[in-house]
Design an enzyme around this catalytic site. Structure first.
Site, PDB file in Angstrom:
ATOM      1  N   SER A  24      48.857  45.838  45.396  1.00  0.00           N
ATOM      2  CA  SER A  24      48.413  45.394  46.712  1.00  0.00           C
ATOM      3  C   SER A  24      49.076  46.228  47.821  1.00  0.00           C
ATOM      4  CB  SER A  24      48.672  43.894  46.871  1.00  0.00           C
ATOM      5  OG  SER A  24      47.942  43.357  47.940  1.00  0.00           O
ATOM      6  N   ASP A  67      37.661  40.857  44.443  1.00  0.00           N
ATOM      7  CA  ASP A  67      38.763  41.272  45.309  1.00  0.00           C
ATOM      8  C   ASP A  67      38.172  41.802  46.608  1.00  0.00           C
ATOM      9  OD1 ASP A  67      41.084  42.222  46.477  1.00  0.00           O
ATOM     10  OD2 ASP A  67      41.651  43.519  44.806  1.00  0.00           O
ATOM     11  N   HIS A 115      42.066  39.320  42.824  1.00  0.00           N
ATOM     12  CA  HIS A 115      43.236  39.975  43.409  1.00  0.00           C
ATOM     13  C   HIS A 115      44.477  39.143  43.088  1.00  0.00           C
ATOM     14  CE1 HIS A 115      45.209  42.621  46.408  1.00  0.00           C
ATOM     15  NE2 HIS A 115      46.045  41.591  46.500  1.00  0.00           N
TER      16      HIS A 115
END
Length: 304
Positions: free
Chosen positions: A151, A245, A275
């Site tokens: 991320s 995501d 995600h």
């Protein structure tokens, strides 16, 4: 296709806890809620050695790092940057996963507690990441160097990879980008898809960007949005992207852009995953699959 059964069960468990979404919380509360996710993951394996150290930043700040060694004779060294939107997360929270990473790769792993926004907004995290990469390279000069992150941590790994190429910095053998933040485009198809508003949603990403880059004019700088950088000479890349995501489009676009720049890229799409899935080894089977894939690629690079 919908998220898999394990993901559905995890989301149901998190929903039972109640509370407002991240973007409606003050930062201290959001950090506490995010940190509590680590309680869902069993502890990682015992290793040969785990120690605390610090890296001196250019401004004199001492960046905490945790150094994991699975063996006395490592085959490579990995710098790992945790996720959390540049606002949340810590080395301690990612301890279990990083232990697993060290164990399956036979590498030293340097996990960086880079400074967080809003106390330290852009570009502090990117600069801290670069300082940790340089320190790691100098500390293990004979070992292949890998940068990795998930991320926002994937964002920092990508930024470090570009900077190493542009400045003839430490040679990076591989960048591992796990659902990375790559571009400030909040109106892409994946951002607007209702099916993608799960553990991370569009409103939360707006919240993260506002804290990290309070000046909107900076959001497409290459060290904030790597898709806008010069990718020539970037390290070979492994890019892992979940099906569900908000960041999916930009991750795929970055893999494509790297390939067009002549960079060797392997991209893997994880069907039925959201995600954040990599954050839950032992809870979500796909996290363990991803770890195995990462280990396979790193071992190929390090010869381990």
């Amino acid at each position: 296709m919908a998220v898999d059964d394990a993901t559905s069960a995890l989301l149901a468990q998190l929903a039972e806890a109640g509370g407002p979404p991240i973007h409606q919380m003050p930062v201290p509360q959001a950090r506490a809620v995010f940190a509590a996710l680590a309680d869902l993951v069993s502890p990682g394996p015992d290793l040969h050695a785990v120690r605390e150290d610090t890296v001196r930043a250019d401004d004199g700040y001492k960046i905490p790092v945790r150094v994991y060694s699975a063996t006395e004779q490592p085959h490579g060294v990995i710098v790992y940057f945790h996720g959390g939107g540049w606002v949340l997360g810590s080395v301690a929270q990612y301890d279990a996963g990083v232990r697993r990473l060290a164990a399956v790769t036979n590498c030293v792993v340097v996990s960086a507690d880079y400074r967080l926004a809003p106390e330290y907004p852009y570009p502090t995290a990117a600069r801290d990441a670069w300082d940790v990469v340089n320190w790691t390279s100098a500390s293990w000069p004979t070992l292949p160097l890998i940068v990795a992150g998930d991320s926002a941590g994937g964002n920092l790994a990508a930024v470090a990879g570009q900077r190493a190429a542009a400045e003839s910095g430490p040679p990076i053998a591989l960048q591992v980008l796990i659902y990375p933040v790559i571009n400030h485009d909040l109106n892409s198809v994946s951002y607007l898809d209702p099916a993608n508003q799960l553990l991370l949603d569009r409103d939360s990403m707006i919240w993260f960007w506002n804290h990290y880059t309070p000046d909107p004019a900076t959001r497409r700088n290459p060290d904030a949005s790597p898709l806008w950088g010069n990718l020539s000479g970037s390290p070979p890349a492994l890019v892992l992207i979940p099906e569900y995501d908000v960041l999916r489009d930009e991750g795929e676009a970055y893999a494509d852009a790297l390939a067009r720049a002549g960079v060797a890229v392997q991209i893997n799409i994880f069907d039925g995953q959201m995600h954040g899935f990599f954050q839950f080894p032992g809870v979500l089977p796909a996290a363990d699959t991803a770890l195995g894939l990462i280990a396979e690629r790193i071992v190929a690079v390090t010869g381990g």
